[in-house]
Design a protein around this motif. Structure first.
Motif, PDB file in Angstrom:
ATOM      1  N   ARG A 184       0.817  -1.215   0.000  1.00 24.40           N
ATOM      2  CA  ARG A 184       0.000   0.000   0.000  1.00 24.40           C
ATOM      3  C   ARG A 184       0.847   1.259   0.000  1.00 24.40           C
ATOM      4  NH1 ARG A 184      -3.868  -0.781   4.981  1.00 24.40           N
ATOM      5  NH2 ARG A 184      -4.413   1.359   4.352  1.00 24.40           N
ATOM      6  N   HIS A 185       2.154   1.104   0.078  1.00 20.48           N
ATOM      7  CA  HIS A 185       3.057   2.270   0.125  1.00 20.48           C
ATOM      8  C   HIS A 185       4.171   2.116  -0.904  1.00 20.48           C
ATOM      9  CE1 HIS A 185       1.044   3.058   3.944  1.00 20.48           C
ATOM     10  NE2 HIS A 185       1.358   1.826   4.325  1.00 20.48           N
ATOM     11  N   PRO A 186       3.836   2.008  -2.188  1.00 21.10           N
ATOM     12  CA  PRO A 186       4.895   1.804  -3.202  1.00 21.10           C
ATOM     13  C   PRO A 186       5.857   2.978  -3.288  1.00 21.10           C
ATOM     14  CG  PRO A 186       2.783   2.293  -4.242  1.00 21.10           C
ATOM     15  CD  PRO A 186       2.491   2.102  -2.801  1.00 21.10           C
ATOM     16  N   GLU A 187       5.465   4.173  -2.825  1.00 22.88           N
ATOM     17  CA  GLU A 187       6.358   5.332  -2.883  1.00 22.88           C
ATOM     18  C   GLU A 187       7.615   5.135  -2.041  1.00 22.88           C
ATOM     19  OE1 GLU A 187       3.227   5.339  -2.023  1.00 22.88           O
ATOM     20  OE2 GLU A 187       2.089   6.529  -3.484  1.00 22.88           O
ATOM     21  N   LEU A 188       7.615   4.143  -1.167  1.00 24.47           N
ATOM     22  CA  LEU A 188       8.782   3.904  -0.312  1.00 24.47           C
ATOM     23  C   LEU A 188       9.873   3.097  -1.010  1.00 24.47           C
ATOM     24  CD1 LEU A 188       6.984   2.892   3.021  1.00 24.47           C
ATOM     25  CD2 LEU A 188       7.817   5.159   2.364  1.00 24.47           C
ATOM     26  N   LEU A 189       9.641   2.682  -2.274  1.00 26.91           N
ATOM     27  CA  LEU A 189      10.570   1.755  -2.921  1.00 26.91           C
ATOM     28  C   LEU A 189      11.974   2.321  -3.007  1.00 26.91           C
ATOM     29  CD1 LEU A 189       9.921  -0.717  -5.667  1.00 26.91           C
ATOM     30  CD2 LEU A 189      11.714   0.921  -6.128  1.00 26.91           C
ATOM     31  N   ASN A 190      12.126   3.527  -3.524  1.00 31.77           N
ATOM     32  CA  ASN A 190      13.466   4.080  -3.676  1.00 31.77           C
ATOM     33  C   ASN A 190      14.133   4.293  -2.326  1.00 31.77           C
ATOM     34  OD1 ASN A 190      13.481   4.255  -6.534  1.00 31.77           O
ATOM     35  ND2 ASN A 190      12.146   6.045  -6.429  1.00 31.77           N
ATOM     36  N   ALA A 191      13.346   4.726  -1.354  1.00 36.49           N
ATOM     37  CA  ALA A 191      13.909   4.913  -0.020  1.00 36.49           C
ATOM     38  C   ALA A 191      14.373   3.577   0.565  1.00 36.49           C
ATOM     39  CB  ALA A 191      12.881   5.570   0.900  1.00 36.49           C
ATOM     40  N   LEU A 192      13.623   2.528   0.316  1.00 35.76           N
ATOM     41  CA  LEU A 192      14.024   1.213   0.825  1.00 35.76           C
ATOM     42  C   LEU A 192      15.267   0.702   0.127  1.00 35.76           C
ATOM     43  CD1 LEU A 192      10.595  -0.580   1.296  1.00 35.76           C
ATOM     44  CD2 LEU A 192      12.216   0.037   3.073  1.00 35.76           C
ATOM     45  N   PHE A 193      15.402   0.981  -1.192  1.00 36.98           N
ATOM     46  CA  PHE A 193      16.637   0.591  -1.874  1.00 36.98           C
ATOM     47  C   PHE A 193      17.825   1.330  -1.266  1.00 36.98           C
ATOM     48  CE2 PHE A 193      14.390  -1.383  -5.534  1.00 36.98           C
ATOM     49  CZ  PHE A 193      15.167  -2.530  -5.611  1.00 36.98           C
ATOM     50  N   ASN A 194      17.603   2.610  -0.939  1.00 39.00           N
ATOM     51  CA  ASN A 194      18.688   3.355  -0.268  1.00 39.00           C
ATOM     52  C   ASN A 194      19.014   2.723   1.086  1.00 39.00           C
ATOM     53  OD1 ASN A 194      18.810   5.188  -2.378  1.00 39.00           O
ATOM     54  ND2 ASN A 194      17.360   6.620  -1.433  1.00 39.00           N
TER      55      ASN A 194
ATOM     56  N   SER B 236       9.674  -6.189   1.888  1.00 35.91           N
ATOM     57  CA  SER B 236       8.878  -4.976   1.644  1.00 35.91           C
ATOM     58  C   SER B 236       8.964  -4.563   0.184  1.00 35.91           C
ATOM     59  CB  SER B 236       9.340  -3.846   2.563  1.00 35.91           C
ATOM     60  OG  SER B 236       9.181  -4.205   3.925  1.00 35.91           O
ATOM     61  N   LEU B 237      10.182  -4.589  -0.373  1.00 38.05           N
ATOM     62  CA  LEU B 237      10.348  -4.236  -1.782  1.00 38.05           C
ATOM     63  C   LEU B 237       9.565  -5.187  -2.678  1.00 38.05           C
ATOM     64  CD1 LEU B 237      14.168  -3.422  -1.791  1.00 38.05           C
ATOM     65  CD2 LEU B 237      12.312  -1.799  -2.222  1.00 38.05           C
ATOM     66  N   LEU B 238       9.615  -6.471  -2.356  1.00 35.23           N
ATOM     67  CA  LEU B 238       8.907  -7.462  -3.146  1.00 35.23           C
ATOM     68  C   LEU B 238       7.407  -7.195  -3.149  1.00 35.23           C
ATOM     69  CD1 LEU B 238       9.142 -10.102  -4.767  1.00 35.23           C
ATOM     70  CD2 LEU B 238       8.924 -11.350  -2.620  1.00 35.23           C
ATOM     71  N   ALA B 239       6.890  -6.746  -2.031  1.00 36.20           N
ATOM     72  CA  ALA B 239       5.468  -6.456  -1.951  1.00 36.20           C
ATOM     73  C   ALA B 239       5.094  -5.205  -2.739  1.00 36.20           C
ATOM     74  CB  ALA B 239       5.055  -6.302  -0.486  1.00 36.20           C
ATOM     75  N   MET B 240       6.056  -4.284  -2.906  1.00 32.21           N
ATOM     76  CA  MET B 240       5.743  -3.014  -3.576  1.00 32.21           C
ATOM     77  C   MET B 240       5.812  -3.101  -5.092  1.00 32.21           C
ATOM     78  SD  MET B 240       7.887  -0.425  -1.139  1.00 32.21           S
ATOM     79  CE  MET B 240       7.572  -0.266   0.609  1.00 32.21           C
ATOM     80  N   VAL B 241       6.657  -3.982  -5.623  1.00 32.27           N
ATOM     81  CA  VAL B 241       6.917  -3.988  -7.066  1.00 32.27           C
ATOM     82  C   VAL B 241       5.646  -4.176  -7.899  1.00 32.27           C
ATOM     83  CG1 VAL B 241       8.090  -5.270  -8.900  1.00 32.27           C
ATOM     84  CG2 VAL B 241       9.315  -4.648  -6.802  1.00 32.27           C
TER      85      VAL B 241
ATOM     86  N   SER C 111       1.068   3.089 -14.013  1.00 32.90           N
ATOM     87  CA  SER C 111       2.126   3.592 -14.912  1.00 32.90           C
ATOM     88  C   SER C 111       2.744   4.884 -14.405  1.00 32.90           C
ATOM     89  CB  SER C 111       1.546   3.810 -16.315  1.00 32.90           C
ATOM     90  OG  SER C 111       0.462   4.745 -16.260  1.00 32.90           O
ATOM     91  N   GLU C 112       2.081   5.587 -13.535  1.00 35.87           N
ATOM     92  CA  GLU C 112       2.630   6.854 -13.035  1.00 35.87           C
ATOM     93  C   GLU C 112       3.786   6.622 -12.062  1.00 35.87           C
ATOM     94  OE1 GLU C 112      -0.479   9.132 -11.355  1.00 35.87           O
ATOM     95  OE2 GLU C 112      -1.599   9.349 -13.241  1.00 35.87           O
ATOM     96  N   LEU C 113       3.876   5.463 -11.510  1.00 34.12           N
ATOM     97  CA  LEU C 113       4.967   5.143 -10.594  1.00 34.12           C
ATOM     98  C   LEU C 113       6.189   4.730 -11.397  1.00 34.12           C
ATOM     99  CD1 LEU C 113       3.034   3.059  -7.922  1.00 34.12           C
ATOM    100  CD2 LEU C 113       3.873   5.396  -7.662  1.00 34.12           C
ATOM    101  N   THR C 114       7.323   5.260 -11.057  1.00 35.28           N
ATOM    102  CA  THR C 114       8.558   4.932 -11.778  1.00 35.28           C
ATOM    103  C   THR C 114       9.634   4.544 -10.795  1.00 35.28           C
ATOM    104  OG1 THR C 114       9.244   7.265 -11.702  1.00 35.28           O
ATOM    105  CG2 THR C 114       8.025   6.515 -13.665  1.00 35.28           C
ATOM    106  N   ILE C 115      10.549   3.727 -11.297  1.00 36.23           N
ATOM    107  CA  ILE C 115      11.673   3.270 -10.489  1.00 36.23           C
ATOM    108  C   ILE C 115      12.917   3.971 -10.983  1.00 36.23           C
ATOM    109  CG2 ILE C 115      13.024   1.254  -9.760  1.00 36.23           C
ATOM    110  CD1 ILE C 115      10.612  -0.460 -10.277  1.00 36.23           C
TER     111      ILE C 115
ATOM    112  N   LYS D  31       9.997  -8.500 -14.666  1.00 35.51           N
ATOM    113  CA  LYS D  31       8.704  -8.363 -15.316  1.00 35.51           C
ATOM    114  C   LYS D  31       8.291  -6.896 -15.428  1.00 35.51           C
ATOM    115  CE  LYS D  31       5.445 -10.232 -13.027  1.00 35.51           C
ATOM    116  NZ  LYS D  31       4.519 -11.249 -12.430  1.00 35.51           N
ATOM    117  N   VAL D  32       8.677  -6.082 -14.451  1.00 32.53           N
ATOM    118  CA  VAL D  32       8.267  -4.676 -14.422  1.00 32.53           C
ATOM    119  C   VAL D  32       9.278  -3.785 -15.138  1.00 32.53           C
ATOM    120  CG1 VAL D  32       7.743  -2.720 -12.916  1.00 32.53           C
ATOM    121  CG2 VAL D  32       6.978  -5.014 -12.306  1.00 32.53           C
ATOM    122  N   ALA D  33      10.547  -3.963 -14.789  1.00 38.79           N
ATOM    123  CA  ALA D  33      11.608  -3.133 -15.381  1.00 38.79           C
ATOM    124  C   ALA D  33      12.788  -4.025 -15.699  1.00 38.79           C
ATOM    125  CB  ALA D  33      12.016  -2.013 -14.416  1.00 38.79           C
TER     126      ALA D  33
END
Length: 1798
Positions: free
Chosen positions: A935-945, A971-976, A983-987, A1022-1024
């Protein structure tokens, strides 16, 4: 007339107990428990009395109670007493004494003295006849011991009716099992009654013993149980009748047994019976109650515990009611009953017993004034023997009893005092009892207030009179009031002297002491209504100034809001109401009393609420006339601080009372919580009608200002009032109001929260205990002040939580954070940020040594609330600066070098700061994972950091931090997936996420980290895909060493997902590039192949199939198979696995893959390998070994080609005619062509070429047998012998696989036979011939019977010189076995080839054991052929062949070739013996006897066994026709002993075994005799006896050897045929006499012959049933000779031979003359000069006496003189044996010889 008289006399004799028959008297006298009948029969009563009296005296020493019987039934006079002569009265008296003695003796029946004493009663008084029932009942408890069986043996035939069931056991003399006794007692009440009466009578006479009681108890219990089961009925009337009949049957017994207090064992046994009876029977309560009364009437201290257990069972089986008076009185008398019941209650359910007892005791209290049961009730309630429901009933009964006790029962009040004390003690127990008591109080219908006043004390738990004052506004001052034991008048007088001020208030702190004094007097006045009036008039109350000063009403308000009895609270409200009704109260505004009235409407007591409603109604009257009073009661001094209090206007008071409270008073009286509902609703909506759902009435609606005024008024009273009860109840009345006109509830009540939170833990606890309020309730009420978006309140509680004071109040701290958690969902974002930051800051103490409860609670709060994305992002951002503590480069630059060599030198010491930072990181990541990361995909880049930072931490601390990495990766696996859907979400593609994941997979040893990272890679692919494709190969390489080796389901899922998602885009990218997919994916395949042996076996197949399917099986299947074979070699495991993978795909893919495998093998041997260099590393010159690599790959081909699935698919497709079949045929052709080409190219490499041949053989097996044979015909023409052998071997294997019913296969294979015979004829390759013979054997076995002509030619070839005539032994063996099979197939058709085959077979059999190297296989093969011929063509083996077979068989038997050879030979000979014609067989056997005897004893016994089989197989007619030949055989066989001893070269071993051989001869001869009649056999027998002595007399030794053999046969002959052949003894007598008269005992052989003759004679004598030996001619011929043999006693032992013969002769010569003659001859030898002769004759006489008895002793007068002489014989042995002879005579005659010998 004579006939009638005879009948009458017979009837009298039958009914009479006396008889004149001496034999009958003797038989009756011989019945004994101790002695045998023959001994007992001759005993006199004097002798018997001495023996039995001795036993009786021993009993008297054991138990003095036996002594009186010494003067009656055991007296000297009893010897002369005959009960038949006694009168009826005397017999009755005698029976009483006997019954008494038997009951007393029953305890000692296992002792011999008791048996001896009873023996006297049996022998003298015949108690087994006259007292049968009593005697049996006495012995019945010991029915399993031998004495009972002995007793049954002497019982009369006419048993008593009750014991007639023992008749079968009396006849068989076996002990009756217990089950029989139980069955009899169950189905025959008379037996149970007899047993019970005996037991009860024994107990009454104090003659009981444990064995009797135990036996009776067991039988009685099982019988009652069985009767209950038997009497079950579905009809109630019948069941009731059955229950009553059973009760009438056992009731008297139970009644008598229960009251036998002197026999506690019987009582306990009866308890067991009663328990079973009541538990299984459907008895009425009255019956059970009667049993209970009977039970307690007789119990003793020994049976008390068991009685209580039984009583509990009875109580459980009846309805729940109180015990009867008798049972209750009995239980009251029991010492330490509560402790005893508590102990029993650990094992048994005493609920109903204890419940009924308590109810009965309580009933006695209020009906009879008997309080003795109270000390029992309390322990029972506390001992946990009662269920909660039962305990509740007891409590209610106690309360009702206390209510019902009046002065008539309790004049001095002691009972009520005892009741009150008991109730108080129970209510104060710190256990579940108190909770049950509280529930009982709530459920009871008794007016507890009146009851409390009746008992002069409070009985409700936690409401004990505290008589405390309250505290001031600051809640700091408290005091307690002691209740003085004084009269009301004295208390009033004391209170009148109290100095008070009217202007004072009891709600102020300084009034504590005054209030306590006045309160105690008020409570004392409640006992009588008149006392209240007196108290109301005392001066200190200032009642007259109540309208102007606050003291009077504040005193009453504190009473009705305090922890006092209901009467006190209701009375205070009543006094206030009455005072307000007086005229002087008008013109005053009493709104300060309204909050306390509202609080009273919330009172749990309905009585108080009624009084409060009346008070509110009176207050409402002050606001109806419209006069607005300026005087407000209590305005100045009601509380300590009045300036903060806000007052309502007159209109507000009037509207609030009139529209909100007054209409709802009746509902408030009915429901205590209704006041809370209406106040909250009125303040939220402005009208009471809002509660009821009606339209709002503007006239009655509260305006905003009014509602705000009411809210402030109630809230501030709650703040200022010192009473916690007021705070709780008023807080509840406004807790649903958030704010009115800008004034929030928090702003008004926040001071209350501050007050409560500022108190110390001790002070807060003391205040709550003073008012009997749960502290948690106050905590919750004060915290309800907080609202979700009131920042002031939230900030206050956050600051309080951060402080140190609340740490001492953990419950309040927990409640505070719990309240914040409840408010969280409704908080605004700003407030949530404030709380979240505060909590996160507080949790940091959890990671240091400063950890507190507050930090732990804060951490728990954040885990349990829903955190929005921005807060989680903020939390993650706060983690970034923590890495700076390592003094490293910024994260952006560090990301690529975090695991480089530069960090290897860093230290691994963990500082407290690092440890705290790691803990905080862990906590934040846990929060992220727990917040549903998807429910919080915006955290993906922060989690990679964060993941990047963890790599730095991992190096810094020297640990993998696997758990933290797993948290981030999960957590990352759940967000991908969200990035795929939105489509508005980008990695961020510049973050190096792929390298970071590779680093996680490579550097971590945690399977969880690796698995999750792989799943993340698969998801990102599959996504990127661009993020991870560049890093795929290292990932798969790492998979081979990690996750591929895991055996769990999750790892399998990870691998499948990774392959499924990553490989397709990888292959797609390779296709777009310049590198071929096969070359580009080789590293991927290599990683999986390398990990093959580490992958769990149950995962391998699915994993590799999935990999190949994903890659494309057409292109990659062969590569995988080739790499597996190259890396691990052609091991069985690898080959099996390769076949499993191979079989998964279609036949088209399989054939294509095989073609590519062949091409790959060919590429290995090219000068410049291409594809093999990529896949197999064939280009590496340093390690290149093409031959080894080629062998590994070639070994794979045969295994794949032999796949059953491939064969089935090709067979199915070959039958079709479509495009798919054409494609398959084309592929098959290509594969065959390539394989042949490869084989040609590898001719110089022998091992590789042979492998190609194997593969080719397997390939050809793919075809049908018809097509296969066509292919074989061309291959068999190849010059390569090895290839030909392999192909032909494949044909042989295919023949085994073909179905016998397949006509096409039969036609093809029979057509192939000529080619096989040609191979046998022409080929010089012996191994090739061997395979060809095997093929012929299998083809003929399968299909020969269907077309015998086709097989004949093959059989002729095999029997010819080209096959059977060859020198190779293996070929000979195969040929012989094949011919044996062909005999079965061709039968008569094989006859033409037998003249050449049989001689060769016999020759090979002889060569098999005569050559230097033994050949058992050849030996067995030859016999296999002969066996087949004997079975199917026995006529071919007659004549000379049969003699040759027997000759070679004798030699084979002598050669000792082993068990296998013996079995083959014996099987063949047995078939020959059964199948060959009788004459030919017996003549061949006759001529072969000498051959077999020359071969040794083993061969001879084998010969005899074959002869016996032949005799058994052929009919009597055949035997009769060939009797001459057979007799010749047997005569020669019986002459073997003589012949062996006559030879110069004596066979010592044969001689040692001659006995066994002759035993076999005799056995076989008897089998022949059985098939002959007398006419046929008698001449042979006569001839035999003549032949036995036909040896020349000059050679006596030879004659004796022959006679010994003959008499051995005669022993078996007479021993088996017995009386049938007695007449044949005529032919034996002469030879026997001759032997007996001429024996030289110095010669061992003659001595043995002498013994054998005597043995034969003894057998003849023994089995004579035709009076043969009674004939004088026969008797006189043998008797003198036998008697004369006693003269040889000094030389030989006569005991075993001569004496038995003489005894048997005397027995069979059943003639007085013969016996007298024989006896006379024997007696003459008694006067021999030689002692051994005399000794032998004496022993013979002993045997004759034992054998013939009185018949022989009829000649005793003749013997007596000789006996007298022998008694004085010089030889001691003779004298001793003579005495034994005398004793034997006396035993037979039953009298002594002393008088006769004098």
């Amino acid at each position: 007339m004579a006939t009638a008289l005879a009948a009458q006399l017979a009837q009298i004799a039958a009914n009479s107990n006396t008889t004149l028959d001496v034999k009958v008297q003797k038989a009756a006298h011989s019945k004994s428990l101790i002695f045998e009948r023959r001994v007992a029969a001759v005993q006199s009563f004097q002798t018997l009395y001495g023996i039995c009296r001795e036993g009786f005296d021993e009993l008297c020493q054991l138990d003095p109670r036996f002594i009186p019987f010494g003067t009656t039934i055991f007296s000297e006079q009893s010897q002369d007493e005959d009960r038949v002569q006694l009168t009826a009265a005397e017999n009755v008296e005698l029976d009483k004494r006997i019954d008494s003695f038997l009951r007393l003796a029953g305890a000692r029946l296992r002792l011999m003295p008791a048996i001896k004493a009873i023996e006297w009663l049996i022998r003298r008084f015949r108690i087994h006849e006259f007292n049968t029932a009593t005697l049996l009942t006495t012995f019945l408890p010991y029915h399993t011991v031998p004495a009972f069986v002995t007793l049954m043996s002497i019982l009369p035939d006419d048993l008593p009716e009750v014991y007639r069931f023992l008749i079968p056991y009396v006849k068989s003399l076996t002990s009756p099992p217990r089950a029989v006794l139980v069955h009899q007692a169950t189905h025959h009440p008379d037996f149970l009654t007899t047993l019970s009466s005996f037991t009860l009578e024994s107990c009454r006479a104090h003659q009981n013993y444990p064995a009797l009681i135990s036996f009776w108890a067991g039988i009685m219990t099982e019988a009652v149980n069985g009767m209950l089961d038997r009497m079950r009925s579905g009809r109630a009337a019948i069941q009731k009748e059955n229950d009553q009949s059973l009760f009438h049957l056992i009731g008297p017994t139970i009644r008598d047994a229960l009251v036998m207090s002197q026999v506690p064992g019987l009582q306990i046994a009866c308890y067991m019976v009663v328990t079973v009876y009541v538990a299984k029977g459907d008895l009425e309560d009255a019956t059970i109650s009667a049993l209970m009364e009977q039970l307690v009437a007789g119990w003793t201290s020994e049976s008390l515990r068991s009685g209580l257990i039984c009583l509990s069972v009875l109580a459980q089986c009846r309805s729940a009611k109180q015990m009867s008076g008798k049972v209750t009185r009995a239980l009251l008398k029991v010492q330490n009953l509560p402790e005893l019941l508590a102990d029993i209650g650990k094992e048994h359910d005493l609920g109903k017993l204890a419940n009924g007892l308590c109810l009965a005791l309580i009933d006695r209290i209020y009906k009879k004034g008997d309080s003795r049961g109270l000390p029992l009730i309390e322990p029972l309630l506390l001992a946990a023997v009662l269920s909660p429901q039962q305990a509740g009933v007891i409590f209610k009964s106690l309360l009702l009893a206390a209510y019902k006790v009046d002065d008539e029962v309790d004049g001095n009040g002691e009972i009520r005092q005892d009741l009150a004390s008991a109730i108080i003690r129970l209510s104060q127990e710190e256990s579940d009892v108190r909770d049950i008591f509280t529930q009982a109080i709530n459920d009871t219908q008794v007016d507890l207030d009146e009851l409390e006043m009746r008992l002069d004390m409070q009985i409700r738990p936690k409401l004990l009179l505290p008589t405390q004052s309250s505290a001031d506004v600051e809640m700091t001052q408290n005091s307690e009031v002691d209740i003085q034991a004084e009269s009301f008048e004295a208390a009033v007088e004391r209170a009148s002297r109290v100095q008070t001020q009217a202007v004072g208030s009891c709600l102020r702190s300084r009034s504590a002491d005054v209030f306590g004094d006045l309160c105690s007097v008020y409570l004392a006045a409640l006992g009588a209504p008149g006392n209240i009036t007196i108290f109301d008039e005392i001066t200190p109350l200032h009642r007259e100034q109540a309208t102007r000063e606050p003291f009077y009403f504040s005193f009453l308000m504190k009473i009705w809001c305090g922890p006092y009895p209901t009467l006190a609270r209701a009375g205070a409200l009543e006094l206030a109401k009455n005072r307000l009704k007086q005229n002087d109260c008008s013109g005053v505004d009493y709104q300060a009393i309204i909050p306390y009235g509202i609080a009273a409407l919330n009172d749990p007591s309905r009585k108080v609420r009624r009084a409060a409603a009346d008070l509110i109604a009176v207050l409402r009257n002050f606001y109806v006339d419209g006069s607005n009073s300026t005087l407000k009661w209590g305005q100045e001094k009601l509380y300590s601080k009045m300036e903060a209090l806000e007052w309502m206007t007159y209109d507000t008071c009037e509207r609030f009372l009139g529209t909100v409270l007054l209409p709802s008073l009746e509902e408030c009286v009915l429901n205590a919580d209704y006041i809370v509902e209406i106040t909250n609703s009125a303040l939220n909506s402005g009208s009471r009608n809002g509660v009821e759902g009606a339209e709002k009435d503007k006239k009655t609606r509260l305006s905003h200002s009014m509602r705000r005024s009411v809210l402030a008024f109630i809230a501030l009273h709650a703040v200022q009032s010192p009473l916690l009860t007021m705070k709780l109840r008023l807080g509840g009345c406004i807790k649903q109001v958030k704010s009115i006109s800008g004034t929030s509830r928090t702003s008004l009540l926040l001071p209350l929260l501050k007050q409560w939170s500022a108190l110390s833990a001790e002070k807060a606890s003391r205040l709550c205990s003073l008012e009997n309020i749960e502290e948690s309730a106050v905590d919750q009420s004060s915290l309800e002040v907080l609202l979700p978006n009131e920042k002031e309140g939230i900030e206050f509680i956050l600051n309080a939580v951060h402080g140190q004071d609340l740490l001492l109040r953990p419950n309040f701290l927990h409640a505070s954070l719990l309240r914040i958690r409840e408010l969280w969902p409704n908080m605004k974002t700003e407030i949530k940020h404030l709380v979240a930051q505060s909590m996160l800051q507080l949790t940091r103490k959890d990671w240091t040594d400063e950890r507190t409860l507050a930090s732990t609670e804060a951490a728990d709060l954040l885990r349990n609330v829903e955190l929005p994305t921005d807060i989680l992002l903020c939390f993650l951002e706060t983690l970034e600066p923590t890495t700076k503590i390592a003094d490293e480069p910024p994260p952006g630059k560090r990301r690529r070098i975090s695991s480089s060599e530069a960090h290897k030198g860093l230290g691994t010491q963990i500082t407290p700061a690092i440890s705290a930072s790691l803990k905080q990181v862990t906590y934040v990541l846990q929060l992220v994972e727990g917040s549903e990361p998807e429910r919080h995909p915006e955290l993906l880049n922060a989690l990679f950091n964060t993941l990047s930072e963890l790599q730095h931490f991992r190096v810094l601390v020297g640990s993998e931090l696997g758990y933290l990495q797993s948290l981030v990766l999960r957590s990352l696996l759940a967000m991908v997936p969200a990035y795929k859907d939105d489509s508005e979400l980008t990695i961020d593609s510049t973050g190096g996420h792929g390298d970071l994941l590779v680093n996680c997979i490579q550097k971590s040893s945690s399977p969880a980290v690796q698995s999750t990272a792989l799943l993340l890679v698969a998801s990102l692919a599959k996504v990127a895909p661009d993020l991870v494709l560049n890093s795929v190969m290292p990932i798969f390489t790492q998979m081979g060493t990690s996750v591929l080796r895991q055996s769990d389901d999750y790892s399998a899922h990870v691998i499948n997902q990774t392959v499924k998602e990553v490989v397709p885009p990888l292959i797609q990218s390779l296709r777009k590039g310049k590198i071929s997919p096969l070359a580009g994916s080789s590293e991927l395949l290599l990683s999986f192949v390398t990990a093959y042996e580490h992958i769990p076996s149950h995962r391998r197949l699915g994993l590799f199939v999935s990999l190949v399917e994903t890659l494309d099986a057409n292109e990659f299947l062969f590569a995988l198979l080739g790499m597996l074979a190259k890396m691990y070699g052609p091991t069985p495991q690898v080959l099996s696995f390769s076949a499993d993978v191979f079989n998964y795909f279609t036949v088209e893919i399989q054939l294509q893959s095989l073609i590519k495998v062949v091409s790959l093998i060919g590429d290995i041997f090219q000068p410049r390998p291409t594809i093999s260099a990529i896949l197999l590393g064939a280009n590496d010159q340093s390690e290149r070994d093409p031959e080894r690599m080629g062998l590994s790959e070639l070994a794979l081909l045969p295994h794949l080609l032999s796949s059953s699935k491939l064969t089935a698919q090709i067979s199915r497709l070959a039958e079709q005619d479509d495009m798919e079949a054409s494609k398959v045929r084309e592929l098959y052709s290509t594969l065959l062509e390539d394989l042949l080409h490869l084989a040609d190219s590898l001719k110089q490499r022998k091992s590789l070429y042979n492998c190609c041949g194997d593969a080719l053989s397997k390939l050809l097996n793919l075809l049908s047998i018809g097509e296969f044979i066509k292919a074989v015909e061309t291959l068999l023409d190849r010059p390569d012998a090895a290839l030909r052998r392999k192909v032909l071997k494949a044909v042989e294997v295919r023949i085994d696989q073909e179905s016998q019913a397949d006509s096409s296969s039969r036609a093809a294979l029979l057509a192939f036979l000529p080619q096989l015979t040609a191979i046998i004829r022409v080929s010089d390759d012996v191994a090739y011939k061997h395979i060809a013979v095997g093929c012929v054997d299998k083809v003929s076995d399968k299909y020969g019977k269907k077309d015998p002509e086709a097989v004949v030619a093959a059989a002729s070839t095999i029997a010819g010189d080209q096959c059977l005539g060859q020198e190779d032994s293996q070929l000979r063996i195969m040929a012989l076995l094949c011919l044996a099979s062909l005999v079965d197939v061709l039968q008569d058709g094989i006859v033409p080839i037998l003249p050449s085959a049989i001689p060769k077979a016999l020759s090979y059999i002889r060569k098999s054991f005569t050559s230097s190297a033994r050949l058992p296989e050849l030996h067995n093969a030859g016999y296999a052929l002969l066996t087949a011929l004997a079975q199917y063509l026995p006529y071919m083996l007659s004549g000379s062949y049969l003699g040759q077979i027997l000759s070679v068989s004798s030699a084979s038997a002598r050669s000792k070739m082993g068990n296998g050879a013996n079995d083959a030979r014996l099987q063949c000979l047995q078939f020959i013996a059964k199948q060959v014609e009788a004459k030919a067989m017996f003549m061949a056997l006759e001529t072969s006897l000498n051959t077999y005897t020359d071969a040794g004893h083993m061969a001879t016994r084998e010969y005899l066994n074959i002869l016996g089989i032949a005799i058994d197989k052929h009919s009597k007619t055949d035997i009769s026709r060939n009797v001459t030949v057979l007799s010749s055989i047997f005569f020669n066989a019986l002459d073997l002993r003589r012949v062996l001893h006559s030879r110069d070269d004596v066979d010592g071993e044969f001689i040692r075994h001659i006995g066994q051989v002759e035993e076999t001869v005799n056995n076989v001869a008897l089998r022949m005799v059985y098939k002959l009649n007398d006419a046929s056999f008698r001449p042979i027998f006569s001839q035999l006896m003549e032949w036995s002595t036909s040896v020349p007399r000059k050679d006596a030794a030879q004659k004796n050897f022959r006679l010994l053999s003959v008499f051995n046969f005669l022993s078996a002959f007479f021993g088996n045929l017995k009386s049938i052949v007695t007449s044949y003894a005529t032919y034996v007598v002469e030879n026997a006499v001759g032997v007996l008269t001429t024996t030289n005992f110095a010669n061992a052989e003659e001595r043995e012959l002498w013994k054998k003759v005597l043995q034969v004679l003894a057998q003849c004598f023994e089995h004579d049933q035709d009076e043969f030996w009674q004939a004088p001619a026969h008797f006189n011929a043998i008797a003198p000779v036998l008697v004369s043999q006693f003269a040889h006693a000094p030389s030989v032992d006569l005991t075993a031979g001569l004496i038995p013969a003489v005894v048997e002769l005397a027995a069979t010569a059943d003639s007085q003359e013969h016996q007298k003659e024989l006896n006379s001859s024997l007696l003459k030898n008694l006067r021999s000069e030689q002692a051994p002769v005399r000794l032998a004759v004496v022993k013979c006489q002993q045997a004759l006496t034992d054998k013939l008895g009185e018949e022989w002793l009829s000649m005793l007068p003749e013997m007596l003189p000789y006996i007298s002489e022998l008694q004085e014989d010089d030889d001691e042995m003779v004298e001793r044996e003579t005495n034994s002879w005398i004793l034997g005579i006396e035993t037979v005659l039953g009298e002594s010889l002393d008088a006769m010998l004098q």
